[in-house]
Design a protein around this motif. Structure first.
Motif, PDB file in Angstrom:
ATOM      1  N   LEU A 297       0.769  -1.121  -0.018  1.00 24.99           N
ATOM      2  CA  LEU A 297      -0.260   0.069  -0.136  1.00 24.99           C
ATOM      3  C   LEU A 297       0.923   1.089   0.024  1.00 24.99           C
ATOM      4  N   ASP A 298       0.676   1.901  -1.159  1.00 30.23           N
ATOM      5  CA  ASP A 298       1.575   3.226  -1.109  1.00 30.23           C
ATOM      6  C   ASP A 298       0.889   4.491  -1.325  1.00 30.23           C
ATOM      7  N   SER A 299       1.131   5.379  -0.294  1.00 33.55           N
ATOM      8  CA  SER A 299       0.615   6.683  -0.609  1.00 33.55           C
ATOM      9  C   SER A 299      -1.071   6.762  -0.414  1.00 33.55           C
ATOM     10  N   CYS A 300      -1.688   5.678   0.299  1.00 27.74           N
ATOM     11  CA  CYS A 300      -3.062   5.764   0.363  1.00 27.74           C
ATOM     12  C   CYS A 300      -3.591   6.186   1.785  1.00 27.74           C
TER      13      CYS A 300
ATOM     14  N   ASP B 125      -1.875   7.013   5.574  1.00 27.89           N
ATOM     15  CA  ASP B 125      -2.543   7.562   6.504  1.00 27.89           C
ATOM     16  C   ASP B 125      -3.979   6.929   6.765  1.00 27.89           C
ATOM     17  N   SER B 126      -4.180   6.486   8.137  1.00 28.91           N
ATOM     18  CA  SER B 126      -5.309   5.916   8.270  1.00 28.91           C
ATOM     19  C   SER B 126      -5.682   4.590   7.635  1.00 28.91           C
TER      20      SER B 126
ATOM     21  N   ASP C 117       1.050   7.308   9.145  1.00 31.21           N
ATOM     22  CA  ASP C 117       0.376   8.045  10.326  1.00 31.21           C
ATOM     23  C   ASP C 117      -0.965   7.220  10.660  1.00 31.21           C
ATOM     24  N   GLY C 118      -1.278   6.404  11.520  1.00 28.63           N
ATOM     25  CA  GLY C 118      -2.473   5.705  11.642  1.00 28.63           C
ATOM     26  C   GLY C 118      -2.350   4.352  11.116  1.00 28.63           C
TER      27      GLY C 118
END
Length: 239
Positions: free
Chosen positions: A132-135, A155-156, A174-175
């Motif tokens: 997962l990249d830049s999701c 993020d999240s 983050d998250g």
């Protein structure tokens, strides 16, 4: 023989300086006798009138002008994508999609998820790895992975393994919440430059509930005299 056009004739270029130096050597200081003399009425320090100049009119400087900057143009919206290219599933630019499904998978296939927002993906079958990249606000549930799961620049994020998963890598995220199954309680989680990370493991009963544990974000590093090396411990161990 005349020089070719565009070619400097060095013999002629040196002729004038050589003639001047030859005349100086032959006449000495007498060479200045042919120069025009400057009289007193031509000297500015003896004739103040020569030092008077018309005043230069003052010209105010114009203040610099700045063109107002318009709003930056929004990046063009890319079309969503979910295709199999060779042995790689490409999932890109999905937004507000909660019914994404990948089935008919093979163990050598990988899944690359890029810039998906507020969506959920279900993967059926056993595959090699998931990235997962830049999701943002993305959830992925899958059966099993051979290599592992990597989460980067996101993020999240929520990922849930229903079968085996040897490791998870979390980087610049983050998250993040990682759900483990009973088959992958020995999963190793490696994190770097990330925050708000949690891992959930199923309870011992058959209720289907999970116990959630935070992943440490702060560490203390010190010299261990017995091990003769630096050792890092998490903030929870320090408390």
């Amino acid at each position: 023989m005349d020089p070719q056009p565009g070619v400097l004739d060095l013999s002629r270029a040196d002729a004038a300086p050589k003639a001047l130096f030859a005349e100086i050597n032959s006449k000495g200081l007498g060479i200045t006798g042919g120069l025009k003399k400057v009289t007193n009425d031509m000297k500015t320090h003896k004739n103040p009138d020569l030092r008077q100049h018309a005043p230069v009119p003052f010209k105010a400087k114009q203040p610099p002008t700045f063109k107002p900057m318009g709003k930056p143009k929004a990046a063009p919206k890319m079309p969503p994508k979910l295709v199999l290219e060779g042995k790689k599933w490409i999932v890109e630019y999905q937004e507000n999609q909660n019914n994404l499904v990948i089935d008919n998978t093979e163990m050598k296939q990988t899944i690359y998820i890029y810039k998906c927002t507020k969506s959920a993906l279900i993967v059926k079958g056993k595959i090699n790895s998931i990235v997962l990249d830049s999701c943002k606000k993305m959830g992925v549930a899958f059966e099993s992975v051979v290599s592992g799961v990597e989460i980067i620049n996101s993020d999240s994020i929520q990922v849930q393994a229903q079968g085996t998963m040897p490791n998870v890598s979390i980087d610049k995220t983050d998250g993040c919440l990682v759900y483990l199954s009973k088959e992958c309680l020995d999963c190793q989680i490696v994190s770097a430059k990330s925050s708000e990370m949690n891992v959930a493991r199923p309870k011992g009963d058959d209720s289907g509930d999970f116990d959630e544990y935070p992943i440490s974000e702060q560490f203390r590093t010190f010299w261990d005299e017995k091990k003769k090396t630096f050792v890092s411990e998490s903030a929870e161990q320090m408390g």
